[in-house]
Motif scaffolding. Structure first.
Motif, mmCIF file in Angstrom:
data_model
loop_
_atom_site.group_PDB
_atom_site.id
_atom_site.type_symbol
_atom_site.label_atom_id
_atom_site.label_comp_id
_atom_site.label_asym_id
_atom_site.label_seq_id
_atom_site.Cartn_x
_atom_site.Cartn_y
_atom_site.Cartn_z
ATOM 1 N N VAL A 1 0.847 -1.191 0.000
ATOM 2 C CA VAL A 1 0.000 0.000 0.000
ATOM 3 C C VAL A 1 0.884 1.243 0.000
ATOM 4 O O VAL A 1 1.757 1.380 0.854
ATOM 5 N N GLY A 2 0.712 2.095 -0.970
ATOM 6 C CA GLY A 2 1.465 3.355 -0.986
ATOM 7 C C GLY A 2 2.754 3.324 -1.760
ATOM 8 O O GLY A 2 3.299 4.360 -2.102
ATOM 9 N N GLY A 3 3.304 2.134 -2.036
ATOM 10 C CA GLY A 3 4.566 2.103 -2.778
ATOM 11 C C GLY A 3 5.385 0.873 -2.489
ATOM 12 O O GLY A 3 4.878 -0.246 -2.530
ATOM 13 N N VAL A 4 6.665 1.074 -2.154
ATOM 14 C CA VAL A 4 7.574 -0.058 -1.980
ATOM 15 C C VAL A 4 8.346 0.109 -0.669
ATOM 16 O O VAL A 4 8.877 1.185 -0.395
ATOM 17 N N LEU A 5 8.417 -0.968 0.126
ATOM 18 C CA LEU A 5 9.235 -0.983 1.344
ATOM 19 C C LEU A 5 10.558 -1.657 1.018
ATOM 20 O O LEU A 5 10.568 -2.709 0.366
ATOM 21 N N VAL A 6 11.659 -1.072 1.477
ATOM 22 C CA VAL A 6 12.978 -1.592 1.102
ATOM 23 C C VAL A 6 13.903 -1.642 2.314
ATOM 24 O O VAL A 6 13.636 -1.022 3.345
#
Ligand code: UDP
Length: 449
Positions: free
Chosen positions: A391-396
């Motif tokens: 949700v919202g984009g990418v976690l890295v």
């Protein structure tokens, strides 16, 4: 030394139609038994960073619903703020410890501020003490006329694995508090000497100049004026100049991404906070790293980049990056998502809470298990990718994943738009100011009624 911050007036009803239906009614319900209660918020800086951002919006709303609230900022010199930055770093798990001179200045400055507060102690029923800088002040406020006061320690940082020596120093000062508030359950440090613990996530103010709706043309004009080329893709990180925010890691990720998108621009928008003396050193490191690249732009509050400019960056960037290594919450993530901009962010502290579908109670990210100093991630790491489109984009978790996340969103604009839209709805449901107000009032009711 202690200074009152003037915050003006605001009205809860202006959030009608913006925050979810029902939430404003819940706020009013919670406020019913608190009419006339007197609350003081104490922190260390009137500008720069998330706490001052929160208080500026929250304090006038308290007043609007009948709770009389003040905001005061403690005084201290550079030595004190150097000591409290070491305390902050140690509580977040940094290896750094306080010298005995730093421990002394911390104690003395808190005692001086407590003495000043003593004169007005009878004016309040509840004191919210934000973060570690003023935390020891409560231990110096034990006058008979202050006995009725309820003390809340509101920690905004990740104290899940504090440096043991630093924690041993601070811990006794917390013993007299009636309640502690953390953003996430796993931030509660070991053997906290406070019985009542509440978990309350921060929130953003959709009506503040930083977050209010800005016409596209105005936002673009603002960025054009300060030197951004609007015909080129833009990624931005908005953060205090702090190594835990990994600005050098962001530059490294940008360089990798630029191999595939040569006209990519990077903006690093940072602020200097009164209580963060390390900012200048980090700023110098960023300048040294980026001087040779005209496509990296560095801005700060000292060169006139304020709320409206941050609003424009968060609105017009193709991707907002927040590559934090440790993070209490990271208001900037919700700020960007609220503007419909996708985010690539470090899987740290409260960030995954914002980029998730789960309820606030179950969205519990993992925190690294060992104390560390902020390690700039500029080296290529062989580890397998742990990034996650969410949700919202990418976690890295690494520079390479950060670059890959940025490229993924740049090269799939429809998907990026869709993710950002989900992110905005998540923020609307969970991270707008009235929800925070409701939760704070609920704690006040527990303590006072
Ligand atoms: N901020 C800003 N200008 C800057 C950098 C940060 O106005 O140059 C604001 C940002 O928009 C956010 C707050 O400062 O509202 C930072 O809060 P966050 O929770 O992200 O991090 P903190 O600084 O509290 O660690």
């Amino acid at each position: 030394m202690l200074q009152r911050v003037d915050v003006g007036e605001r009205s809860l009803s202006s959030y009608r139609g913006i925050a979810p239906d029902g939430l404003l009614a819940q706020v009013r319900e919670q406020a019913k038994q608190l009419q006339g209660a007197r609350v003081l918020h104490l922190n260390a800086t009137p500008y720069g960073g998330g706490v001052s951002e929160l208080l500026r919006s929250l304090v006038p709303l308290f007043n609007d619903i009948g709770v009389r609230a003040d905001w005061q900022v403690i005084g201290g010199d550079n030595e004190f703020f150097r000591a409290t930055k070491a305390l902050h770093n140690g509580l977040q798990g940094g290896k750094e410890q306080l010298s005995s001179a730093e421990e002394t200045i911390y104690r003395q400055t808190n005692e001086q501020n407590a003495r000043q507060l003593g004169n007005i102690g009878s004016a309040y029923d509840v004191v919210f003490v934000h973060d570690p800088q003023p935390a020891a002040l409560r231990s110096f406020c034990d006058r008979a006329d202050q006995e009725h006061i309820r003390w809340i320690w509101r920690s905004h940082i990740d104290t899940s694995i504090p440096n043991p020596a630093v924690w041993k120093f601070l811990r006794p000062y917390l013993a007299g508090y009636d309640a502690a508030v953390f953003t996430m359950p796993q931030f509660v440090p070991p053997h906290l000497p406070i019985e009542r613990i509440k978990i309350i996530a921060p929130a953003i103010d959709p009506l503040s100049p930083k977050n209010l709706r800005l016409a596209d043309s105005t936002a673009r004009q603002v960025l054009d004026w300060i030197g951004i080329q609007l015909n080129r893709p833009l990624i931005t990180q908005v953060a205090r100049f702090d190594l835990w925010k990994d600005p050098l890691g962001v530059i490294a990720a940008y360089r990798l991404a630029r191999r595939e998108v040569p006209d990519l621009q990077l903006a690093l928008v940072g602020s200097m906070a009164l209580d963060d003396p390390e900012g200048w050193e980090v700023y110098r490191q960023i300048q040294a790293e980026s001087a040779a690249d005209p496509q990296i732009h560095t801005f700060s509050n000292l060169t006139g980049v304020g709320n409206i400019e941050v609003n424009a960056f968060q609105r017009c960037s193709d991707v907002i990056v927040q590559k934090s290594l440790r993070e209490g919450f990271g208001l900037v993530v919700s700020e960007a998502l609220w503007k419909g901009t996708p985010v690539v962010a470090g899987r740290a502290g409260g960030i995954p809470l914002q980029m998730s579908n789960a309820s606030l109670e179950t969205a519990l990210p993992q925190t690294p298990q060992t104390p560390q100093t902020p390690q700039t991630q500029t080296q290529t790491q062989a580890a397998a990718s742990t990034s996650e489109v969410t949700v919202g984009g990418v976690l890295v978790e690494s520079v390479e994943d950060c670059a890959a996340g940025i490229l993924h969103l740049l090269q799939h604009p429809d998907e990026a738009e869709q993710l950002a839209k989900q992110g905005r709805e998540r923020v609307r449901q969970q991270f707008l100011l009235p929800r925070l107000l409701r939760d704070d009032l609920s704690l006040l009711n527990e303590l006072l009624n």
